[in-house]
Design an enzyme around this catalytic site. Structure first.
Site, mmCIF file in Angstrom:
data_model
loop_
_atom_site.group_PDB
_atom_site.id
_atom_site.type_symbol
_atom_site.label_atom_id
_atom_site.label_comp_id
_atom_site.label_asym_id
_atom_site.label_seq_id
_atom_site.Cartn_x
_atom_site.Cartn_y
_atom_site.Cartn_z
ATOM 1 N N ARG A 144 0.879 -1.178 0.000
ATOM 2 C CA ARG A 144 0.000 0.000 0.000
ATOM 3 C C ARG A 144 0.910 1.220 0.000
ATOM 4 O O ARG A 144 1.184 1.790 1.060
ATOM 5 C CB ARG A 144 -0.903 0.021 1.257
ATOM 6 C CG ARG A 144 -1.882 -1.135 1.394
ATOM 7 C CD ARG A 144 -3.112 -0.998 0.505
ATOM 8 N NE ARG A 144 -3.891 0.188 0.771
ATOM 9 C CZ ARG A 144 -4.859 0.293 1.690
ATOM 10 N NH1 ARG A 144 -5.169 -0.732 2.435
ATOM 11 N NH2 ARG A 144 -5.518 1.415 1.836
ATOM 12 N N ASP B 74 -5.802 11.725 8.624
ATOM 13 C CA ASP B 74 -4.806 11.036 7.797
ATOM 14 C C ASP B 74 -3.508 11.809 7.741
ATOM 15 O O ASP B 74 -2.425 11.234 7.661
ATOM 16 C CB ASP B 74 -5.340 10.819 6.388
ATOM 17 C CG ASP B 74 -6.370 9.707 6.349
ATOM 18 O OD1 ASP B 74 -7.564 10.021 6.291
ATOM 19 O OD2 ASP B 74 -5.964 8.531 6.417
#
Lengths: 371, 371
Positions: free
Chosen positions: B95, B249
């Site tokens: 990822r 985030d």
């Protein structure tokens, strides 16, 4: 508007058979375009109850056709008026919260008030249903004419570059008879050749944006992009939205607008990014009895709308449960956008600022004011 | 936190088998709670790629375990370091956008830098993986301790009446190892006996709120209500939300917070209704290189996330297509909430105002500042 290049209304009488009316079975959209025949008040009641037809204006018009179809079936019956009155009550009971429904049924039943020869009733009511449809189309067409200059002006300002419009839920021709309310100016601008593109909110939990607005825009040839409801703020921050146009379920005399849940969030984002925010609706949506928008009752709907989802699987269309049965869910039907977040109201009788004076002037000018 | 009264972390080593680690297969939630065994770097890569584990902190910790498991499997191999380095690259590539992933892999690989006896590597790395897990839990526990007084204060002000908290997406223990970030103060307040209730945003298009947050709150016994993303504004207008707490985030040095798409809309609604809006995250989420939040790149994800939906049908769990294949769709992963809409930042090192000076002080005080 058009589907595959052919013009449709959302409801239309058969060209040959006098006792037959067609609607689009909106439960099947967007996966399948099917026409549903209506031949009686019972057929109409089924179509409304099952949500084959939906959208307040379309429900009203379809119910009016229910009375006309009943009159045609009962032509010559000496007790036709009593039968029609009973059907009127049954039709009104299908969706008790839709104001347009009761209005349209009362309107068509008004035709047989007083001295009307029994032999004439069917013809009179059939013509009245046709008239109610045509008036509904005219209201939407005028809403489009009133809103069109807003889009033209943005296009001019951008030197003909693409105008990006964001809308929420479905306030298009499928919810009315033709044109729609919020989408009426969009269709008119597109048909005039203005380069435009519509951001379509999915509109959870019933997904009317994804299922209906995307369908009708795409089929008419209007460029669109479907987005999750969470997306609009990001787009507005990044200059990707030029104007927001939504519909309206009910407007206060102060210019506050009750519309599908989530509309308020888009109005906040538009305001925060200096993007014009308009609501488009017929002046009949003004509720002159409500002063404080927080007093507008907000419908709570069944949690199954959130937990269940229709889609196409290996064996065709099916309904699946997407969250556990015992999940605690709240499902509010709409929210209210306060007038201070709204740039203007686009109505069939003209555009006005969301302020009491301006709205009263509009209603007085058009003799709609109730006093 | 608890599932059916038993305490779980989202990843844990087997009590007996040294080369076995367990995770919760989060793809199966909320319909089924299944544990997935991991015995090798390959198992870990599969778990991350298939999204059986997700959430930036959990992905990082799981990748660190991937190195430890590889070391245990290759124990005694003279080329163990080369094998671990190759696995580290493969793990990091799973990822590529997750910052925690590269950080955690580099962190555990640091253990074998320099002079380490080959025979000790497996033990050292296994212990390092355990330590990284425990540190992650401590970061979240501290975030909870830092945020708890905010909820206690609201409860006091309301005379012990229910505190209503709104959250977006999943920033709970399933995304970390335990406690979570945004939910850490919520769990602590609940466990202290404070009467509270959480409004859980569905969080389209991946539905992490509905599938994960609702699951973990419900199983720990925290009262919650799942709502469509469109709902929060209406709730706030009607006094039904006391505080909003979301995750993060990436945060700028000016206090702007990038988080799951839709966060910005809830921050606007909170601001419009004078409701405190907090973001909770470890200080490692500060990106001190970004000055202007509009410069934060926003990931565009595949349209299938919007068009497809998993659910339970007549024949068990299935995936259905909910919108036509040819529908035009945009799917942005997150948006940025500007600091001016944020009341405060809840971090593992303390709470601070979303202002450059306050944030620099926090980072200096904790020796995290990069200069």
């Amino acid at each position: 508007m058009n589907i595959a290049g052919r013009h449709y209304r959302s409801i239309w009488p058969d060209e040959e058979e006098r006792s037959l009316v067609w609607v689009i079975d909106q439960r099947k959209l967007p996966f399948s375009f099917e026409q549903m025949p209506l031949r009686s008040a019972d057929d109409v009641i089924f179509a409304i109850n099952s949500m084959a037809v939906r959208g307040a204006p379309l429900i009203g018009v379809t119910a009016a056709w229910g009375i006309a179809l009943s009159a045609i079936r009962n032509q010559g019956d000496r007790e036709i008026k009593e039968k029609l009155r009973a059907d009127a009550e049954r039709l009104k009971a299908t969706r008790p919260t839709a104001v347009n429904l009761a209005w349209a049924v009362d309107r068509i039943m008004g035709v047989i008030d007083g001295d009307v020869a029994v032999a004439d009733i069917a013809d009179l009511l059939r013509q009245a249903a046709i008239d109610i449809c045509d008036e509904e189309v005219e209201r939407c067409r005028h809403t489009g004419i009133v809103g069109l200059p807003l889009i033209e002006e943005i296009s001019r300002r951008k030197g003909g570059e693409k105008v990006n419009i964001l809308t929420h839920c479905n306030a298009g021709w499928l919810a009315t008879v033709d044109y729609g309310t919020a989408l009426a100016p969009v269709y008119m601008a597109h048909d005039k050749g203005i380069d435009l593109h519509v951001w379509v909110d999915e509109t959870r939990p019933r997904n009317q944006g994804a299922r209906l607005t995307a369908f009708e825009l795409g089929n008419h040839g209007v460029p669109y992009t479907l987005i999750p409801d969470n997306t609009g703020g990001h787009l507005m921050q990044h200059g990707m939205v030029d104007i927001v146009i939504v519909g309206c379920d009910r407007a206060t005399i102060n210019g506050d607008v009750a519309n599908k849940i989530g509309t308020y969030l888009k109005a906040l984002a538009a305001s925060d990014n200096n993007i014009p925010f308009y609501s488009a609706f017929p002046v009949s949506s003004f509720d002159t009895d409500i002063e404080n928008y927080l007093d507008i009752p907000v419908e709570e709907r069944d949690s199954s709308e959130v937990k269940m989802m229709e889609g196409v699987g290996a064996n065709g269309t099916t309904i699946v449960r997407i969250y556990p049965d015992d999940a605690s869910v709240a499902n509010f039907g709409f929210d209210v956008t306060p007038a201070r977040l709204i740039t203007g109201l686009i109505t069939d009788r003209g555009i006005c600022r969301p302020e009491r004076n301006a709205i009263e002037n509009l209603l007085f000018r058009n003799n709609i004011w109730k006093e």
